[in-house]
Every structure is written in C-alpha cells, then in structure tokens.
Motif scaffolding. Structure first.
Motif, PDB file in Angstrom:
ATOM      1  N   LYS A 192       0.805  -1.235   0.000  1.00  0.00           N
ATOM      2  CA  LYS A 192       0.000   0.000   0.000  1.00  0.00           C
ATOM      3  C   LYS A 192       0.834   1.280   0.000  1.00  0.00           C
ATOM      4  CE  LYS A 192      -4.303  -1.735   2.057  1.00  0.00           C
ATOM      5  NZ  LYS A 192      -3.899  -3.072   2.535  1.00  0.00           N
ATOM      6  N   PRO A 193       1.799   1.436   0.921  1.00  0.00           N
ATOM      7  CA  PRO A 193       2.553   2.698   0.878  1.00  0.00           C
ATOM      8  C   PRO A 193       3.347   2.888  -0.409  1.00  0.00           C
ATOM      9  CG  PRO A 193       3.538   1.158   2.436  1.00  0.00           C
ATOM     10  CD  PRO A 193       2.207   0.587   2.045  1.00  0.00           C
ATOM     11  N   HIS A 194       3.800   1.792  -1.010  1.00  0.00           N
ATOM     12  CA  HIS A 194       4.516   1.930  -2.286  1.00  0.00           C
ATOM     13  C   HIS A 194       3.566   2.425  -3.380  1.00  0.00           C
ATOM     14  CE1 HIS A 194       7.530  -0.532  -0.208  1.00  0.00           C
ATOM     15  NE2 HIS A 194       8.382  -0.057  -1.093  1.00  0.00           N
ATOM     16  N   PHE A 195       2.360   1.882  -3.406  1.00  0.00           N
ATOM     17  CA  PHE A 195       1.394   2.348  -4.394  1.00  0.00           C
ATOM     18  C   PHE A 195       1.010   3.803  -4.140  1.00  0.00           C
ATOM     19  CE2 PHE A 195      -3.138   3.044  -5.466  1.00  0.00           C
ATOM     20  CZ  PHE A 195      -2.980   3.126  -6.847  1.00  0.00           C
ATOM     21  N   PHE A 196       0.760   4.150  -2.889  1.00  0.00           N
ATOM     22  CA  PHE A 196       0.366   5.523  -2.561  1.00  0.00           C
ATOM     23  C   PHE A 196       1.484   6.511  -2.892  1.00  0.00           C
ATOM     24  CE2 PHE A 196      -2.563   3.723   0.967  1.00  0.00           C
ATOM     25  CZ  PHE A 196      -3.528   3.427   0.025  1.00  0.00           C
ATOM     26  N   ALA A 197       2.738   6.125  -2.616  1.00  0.00           N
ATOM     27  CA  ALA A 197       3.867   7.000  -2.951  1.00  0.00           C
ATOM     28  C   ALA A 197       3.959   7.192  -4.459  1.00  0.00           C
ATOM     29  CB  ALA A 197       5.166   6.423  -2.402  1.00  0.00           C
ATOM     30  N   GLY A 198       3.786   6.098  -5.214  1.00  0.00           N
ATOM     31  CA  GLY A 198       3.817   6.197  -6.671  1.00  0.00           C
ATOM     32  C   GLY A 198       2.704   7.072  -7.211  1.00  0.00           C
ATOM     33  N   TYR A 199       1.509   6.900  -6.662  1.00  0.00           N
ATOM     34  CA  TYR A 199       0.363   7.725  -7.075  1.00  0.00           C
ATOM     35  C   TYR A 199       0.611   9.193  -6.739  1.00  0.00           C
ATOM     36  CZ  TYR A 199      -4.315   9.803  -6.873  1.00  0.00           C
ATOM     37  OH  TYR A 199      -5.401  10.624  -7.034  1.00  0.00           O
ATOM     38  N   GLY A 200       1.116   9.443  -5.536  1.00  0.00           N
ATOM     39  CA  GLY A 200       1.380  10.819  -5.121  1.00  0.00           C
ATOM     40  C   GLY A 200       2.402  11.500  -5.998  1.00  0.00           C
ATOM     41  N   TYR A 201       3.488  10.799  -6.298  1.00  0.00           N
ATOM     42  CA  TYR A 201       4.511  11.389  -7.169  1.00  0.00           C
ATOM     43  C   TYR A 201       3.965  11.620  -8.574  1.00  0.00           C
ATOM     44  CZ  TYR A 201       8.506  11.102  -3.983  1.00  0.00           C
ATOM     45  OH  TYR A 201       9.388  11.307  -2.946  1.00  0.00           O
ATOM     46  N   PHE A 202       3.076  10.755  -9.028  1.00  0.00           N
ATOM     47  CA  PHE A 202       2.447  10.987 -10.331  1.00  0.00           C
ATOM     48  C   PHE A 202       1.666  12.293 -10.303  1.00  0.00           C
ATOM     49  CE2 PHE A 202      -1.587  10.804 -12.677  1.00  0.00           C
ATOM     50  CZ  PHE A 202      -1.095  10.808 -13.974  1.00  0.00           C
ATOM     51  N   LYS A 203       0.892  12.508  -9.266  1.00  0.00           N
ATOM     52  CA  LYS A 203       0.096  13.728  -9.137  1.00  0.00           C
ATOM     53  C   LYS A 203       0.987  14.969  -9.019  1.00  0.00           C
ATOM     54  CE  LYS A 203      -4.233  12.476  -9.326  1.00  0.00           C
ATOM     55  NZ  LYS A 203      -5.158  13.063 -10.328  1.00  0.00           N
ATOM     56  N   LEU A 204       2.171  14.776  -8.454  1.00  0.00           N
ATOM     57  CA  LEU A 204       3.116  15.891  -8.320  1.00  0.00           C
ATOM     58  C   LEU A 204       3.968  16.069  -9.583  1.00  0.00           C
ATOM     59  CD1 LEU A 204       4.298  15.154  -4.655  1.00  0.00           C
ATOM     60  CD2 LEU A 204       2.881  17.089  -5.402  1.00  0.00           C
ATOM     61  N   LYS A 205       3.675  15.247 -10.603  1.00  0.00           N
ATOM     62  CA  LYS A 205       4.383  15.286 -11.892  1.00  0.00           C
ATOM     63  C   LYS A 205       5.863  14.922 -11.775  1.00  0.00           C
ATOM     64  CE  LYS A 205       1.138  18.606 -13.911  1.00  0.00           C
ATOM     65  NZ  LYS A 205       0.945  19.873 -14.636  1.00  0.00           N
ATOM     66  N   LYS A 206       6.161  14.118 -10.780  1.00  0.00           N
ATOM     67  CA  LYS A 206       7.521  13.611 -10.620  1.00  0.00           C
ATOM     68  C   LYS A 206       7.513  12.159 -11.107  1.00  0.00           C
ATOM     69  CE  LYS A 206       8.515  16.745  -6.781  1.00  0.00           C
ATOM     70  NZ  LYS A 206       8.947  16.894  -5.356  1.00  0.00           N
ATOM     71  N   TYR A 207       7.509  12.025 -12.413  1.00  0.00           N
ATOM     72  CA  TYR A 207       7.192  10.746 -13.041  1.00  0.00           C
ATOM     73  C   TYR A 207       8.237   9.658 -12.812  1.00  0.00           C
ATOM     74  CZ  TYR A 207       3.833  13.863 -15.218  1.00  0.00           C
ATOM     75  OH  TYR A 207       2.834  14.779 -15.414  1.00  0.00           O
ATOM     76  N   SER A 208       9.499  10.025 -12.808  1.00  0.00           N
ATOM     77  CA  SER A 208      10.538   9.015 -12.584  1.00  0.00           C
ATOM     78  C   SER A 208      10.460   8.444 -11.174  1.00  0.00           C
ATOM     79  CB  SER A 208      11.926   9.617 -12.831  1.00  0.00           C
ATOM     80  OG  SER A 208      12.090   9.951 -14.198  1.00  0.00           O
ATOM     81  N   LYS A 209      10.205   9.307 -10.201  1.00  0.00           N
ATOM     82  CA  LYS A 209      10.044   8.845  -8.822  1.00  0.00           C
ATOM     83  C   LYS A 209       8.788   7.981  -8.703  1.00  0.00           C
ATOM     84  CE  LYS A 209      12.545  12.440  -6.296  1.00  0.00           C
ATOM     85  NZ  LYS A 209      12.475  13.477  -5.238  1.00  0.00           N
ATOM     86  N   SER A 210       7.757   8.365  -9.413  1.00  0.00           N
ATOM     87  CA  SER A 210       6.521   7.589  -9.403  1.00  0.00           C
ATOM     88  C   SER A 210       6.764   6.187  -9.941  1.00  0.00           C
ATOM     89  CB  SER A 210       5.446   8.290 -10.243  1.00  0.00           C
ATOM     90  OG  SER A 210       4.269   7.514 -10.306  1.00  0.00           O
ATOM     91  N   VAL A 211       7.506   6.095 -11.031  1.00  0.00           N
ATOM     92  CA  VAL A 211       7.809   4.791 -11.640  1.00  0.00           C
ATOM     93  C   VAL A 211       8.527   3.886 -10.646  1.00  0.00           C
ATOM     94  CG1 VAL A 211       9.305   3.656 -13.328  1.00  0.00           C
ATOM     95  CG2 VAL A 211       7.815   5.521 -14.042  1.00  0.00           C
ATOM     96  N   LYS A 212       9.478   4.442  -9.917  1.00  0.00           N
ATOM     97  CA  LYS A 212      10.255   3.660  -8.955  1.00  0.00           C
ATOM     98  C   LYS A 212       9.340   2.961  -7.943  1.00  0.00           C
ATOM     99  CE  LYS A 212      13.434   4.270  -5.062  1.00  0.00           C
ATOM    100  NZ  LYS A 212      14.187   5.257  -4.246  1.00  0.00           N
ATOM    101  N   PHE A 213       8.391   3.702  -7.388  1.00  0.00           N
ATOM    102  CA  PHE A 213       7.516   3.131  -6.363  1.00  0.00           C
ATOM    103  C   PHE A 213       6.441   2.228  -6.972  1.00  0.00           C
ATOM    104  CE2 PHE A 213       9.427   6.489  -3.860  1.00  0.00           C
ATOM    105  CZ  PHE A 213       9.600   5.869  -2.626  1.00  0.00           C
TER     106      PHE A 213
END
Length: 422
Positions: free
Chosen positions: A339-360
């Motif tokens: 769950k926290p990995h998915f939420f972190a990835g979703y959050g970074y996507f919303k923040l337009k930090k796509y590479s960080k989002s991909v990692k999580f």
C-alpha cells in the motif's frame, strides 16, 4: 479411448516430479516440487504482509521472531530457507505459506504469557509446512494445471495468465486455509516433537490452547477459525506429551520474550487508535480518522500502518505533497508493504515527478502483480516520460485486470488507441 488414456497417463508422469518425503524417507511423486512450492509461497508473502497491515517496524522484534523460528526449524526434517515475520495485525493468529514462510501476528504475542507458548504455535505452523499441507491443497484444487499456473506466475510481466487473474483468490485461500481433523492431528504430532527437540517445554502448546479456549468465550481467536480445537484434540496432545521425557531441562520462558512483549504493549495504544481510525474511514469520517491517526503517530511515530492510512486520506483530499511524504516514510519502514509503495507512486504521479513515481509503482507491481491501478498509473508515467512501448504494455495490462469500476478505463482505452495509432 485406449490411446487417450495412455496419453493422459504419460502426461501425468511427465507432470509429476520425483522427490523424497522428509517425514517418511520414502520416494514419492508430486505435481508440485519443492522448488516451485517455495516460489509460490514467496510470491504471496507481500500479499500476506499487506493483508495484515505491514510488518512490525522494529528490527529487534523481527530478529527475535526470526531467531526463535530458526531455532525450532533446525529440528524439522524439511531443510528449507525458512522465513519468519511479525505482522502488525491485532488478530490472535499465526499462519504459514507454502515453502516455509511463517507469519506471527502482533496480537498473538500480546495474548501469550510465556515463550514456550509462542514456540508451540510456531512449531505447529512449521509442522503444516513439513507435512506439505499447503502443497497438497494446491495439488488437489488446481491439479495438473498447477504447473502451467506456476509458469504464469513468473511470466506475468509479459503475459496474462489465469494465475494473474486469480492471484488474489489463491492468496486468500492460502492465507486462511482451514485444516482438516487429520491435518491438525498430524501437525500437532509433529509440532510437539519439533518444539521438544528444540529444547522447549511442549506443554506450552497446551497452555496456549487454554488461553485460546478462554478467549473463545468472548471472541473466537482467528487461530481457532483455521485450527479447530475440539476437546479430543487437546486430549490427544496430552497423550503425545506424556510419551516424552519431561524430566530433562526444558525452556519455559525467557527474559527476551518479555522484553519483546513489553515493546508491543508500549505501542499497542498506537495500533488501537489505528484500528479506530480504519473504522472511521469506513464510515467516511475522514477528519475524525485523521485526529485519531495524529494521536497514534504521537505515541509511535514509526507506526507504518498509521502512516499509510494517513497518507491515503491526505491523497484522497488532494494533499499530495504531505500524503506522498508519509507514504514514502511508511514504504522505507517496510519494503514489502504494498500500500505505501502504491500511494507514494500515485502521489509522485500527481506531483508530476514521473521518474520517482515509476520507482515506487514498479516496486508495488513486483509486490502484488494483479492490482490494475498500478498498471494504469505506470502507463501514464511512461507516456509522460516518452516511453511509448512501456506505456502501451501497462495500459493493456490495466485494462485486462480491471473490474470495469476503477474510473480510468475510458481514459486508458483512449490513450492506448492513440499510442497504437488506431
């Protein structure tokens, strides 16, 4: 018909693997060889972690469970790379996955009084693994198709196998298997022996039974739901113990058990508040839930379950910066917690930090491979990063796995059509 039967018989022989039963020493044939049994169990460890609110975020506690488990496992005939985990859930339970993955619940330790009681429960779970009860369940339910299913598990990144579609169903079955009377009898016989050979007083298991029976008058412990405890079973365990030499020095308790239990008791109020917050979220009372979670984290800042739930609430309220930070912290405390990995990835996507989002999100996908939202947001990330082929693959998987009620299906189809040039 004769040719068909011969072909079927040949297929069965090819599908079976020759091995030795460690309990009897006899040569046996199985549809599920040990190597594949281990892979299946390993595949479902993250699901079990997620279903039980993450692993308890304390290295000393985890090391204690590991050391105790390994001490007993050394006296089992199946020489596997056993793994032991303490998970956050308050449920009074312990369970195993095929291949030697043993889970002890926080609620179980808080309920027990002595180390020999805990040793008895762990030895019992090890007995189920040594008797191959999980493997036999898989063989019985899925038959010869289990071989194809196993292949599907490890090809999920490039193919859509039935195993991926049924990933959650199989996992739920493995996590909450209800054992038959004969299986419990066998596990009792082996578990008593394993605990005794490891130096523990086997009467600890009987003391555990007494605790469970007493609890059952108020609320049935989860362990009794999957491990029925009729009076005849208690009598049989007593008879097993009578056959052992109880005059030799046996471990009943240890200061370390009480130190670990004291740690769990100290953080119990934090987890109690977490469960109250979960109830509030279920009733859509997010503000009240946040207040409870803030109190929870004041008591125990590393409560990864509370961090994860708070992250979820904040992200749902479009507070992406704070929500993402909390999810990242929770993920850092437990790299097996989906769950926290998915939420972190979703959050970074919303923040337009796509590479960080991909990692999580890639890590989330590795942990639990059948969650469609992960693939959709990975598709969005890769599209933004200009990686068209990866975007296409993830949109396709998302649409294959969705139940049609996620809310992004129309957008995924539109983006996929555009990228494929339809």
């Amino acid at each position: 018909m004769r040719k068909l039967l011969l072909l079927l018989f040949a297929f069965v022989l090819v599908s079976c693997s020759k091995t030795y039963d460690p309990l009897s020493g006899k040569e046996v044939f199985t549809l599920l060889p040990t190597s594949e049994e281990i892979k299946i169990g390993q595949m479902y460890v993250p699901l079990a972690v997620d279903e039980n609110d993450g692993r308890y975020p304390d290295k000393e506690v985890q090391q204690y469970i590991k050391n105790l488990g390994e001490k007993i496992a050394r006296h089992t005939p199946r020489k596997l790379n056993y793994q032991f985990y303490l998970v956050n859930t308050q449920a009074v339970n312990a369970f195993a996955l095929p291949g030697g993955f043993i889970f002890v619940n926080r609620g179980l330790i808080l309920t027990l009084d002595k180390e020999d009681e805990l040793a008895g429960v762990i030895a019992h779970e090890l007995a189920h693994v040594n008797a191959r009860h999980h493997a036999r369940f898989l063989e019985k339910v899925y038959g010869m198709n289990i071989l194809l299913s196993i292949a599907g598990i490890f090809a999920y990144q490039s193919k859509y196998g039935d195993i991926l579609m049924n990933f959650g169903k199989i996992g739920a079955q493995l996590i909450s298997l209800k054992w038959s009377r004969d299986q419990e009898k066998e596990a009792d016989r082996l578990g008593v022996r394993f605990a005794y050979d490891a130096g523990y007083d086997p009467r600890g298991l009987l003391d555990t039974f007494k605790i469970f029976k007493k609890l059952g008058k108020v609320k049935q412990p989860e362990w009794l739901l999957t491990h029925p405890l009729p009076d005849t079973r208690i009598k049989e365990v007593k008879q097993l113990i009578k056959q052992l030499d109880l005059s030799k020095k046996l471990i009943k308790d240890s200061p370390q058990f009480h130190r670990i239990k004291a740690k769990l008791e100290k953080t119990k109020p934090s987890f109690d508040l977490y469960y109250k917050a979960k109830e509030k979220v279920a009733k859509d009372k997010k503000l009240a839930a946040l207040e409870l979670l803030d109190k929870s984290l004041e008591i125990y800042p590393e409560n990864n379950a509370s961090l994860t739930l708070k992250a979820f609430i904040l992200l749902s309220e479009d507070k992406f910066e704070e929500g993402t930070q909390l999810a990242v912290k929770a993920a850092s405390l437990d790299d097996m917690y989906f769950k926290p990995h998915f939420f972190a990835g979703y959050g970074y996507f919303k923040l337009k930090k796509y590479s960080k989002s991909v990692k999580f999100l890639e890590r989330a996908k590795d942990l639990i491979p059948n969650f469609p939202d992960v693939y959709y947001f990975l598709g969005r990330d890769y599209e933004e990063l200009g990686k068209v082929q990866k975007a296409v693959e993830n949109y396709q998987k998302a649409l294959k796995l969705t139940d049609g009620k996620r809310g992004w299906e129309k957008d995924a189809k539109k983006r996929l059509s555009r990228l494929l040039g339809y």
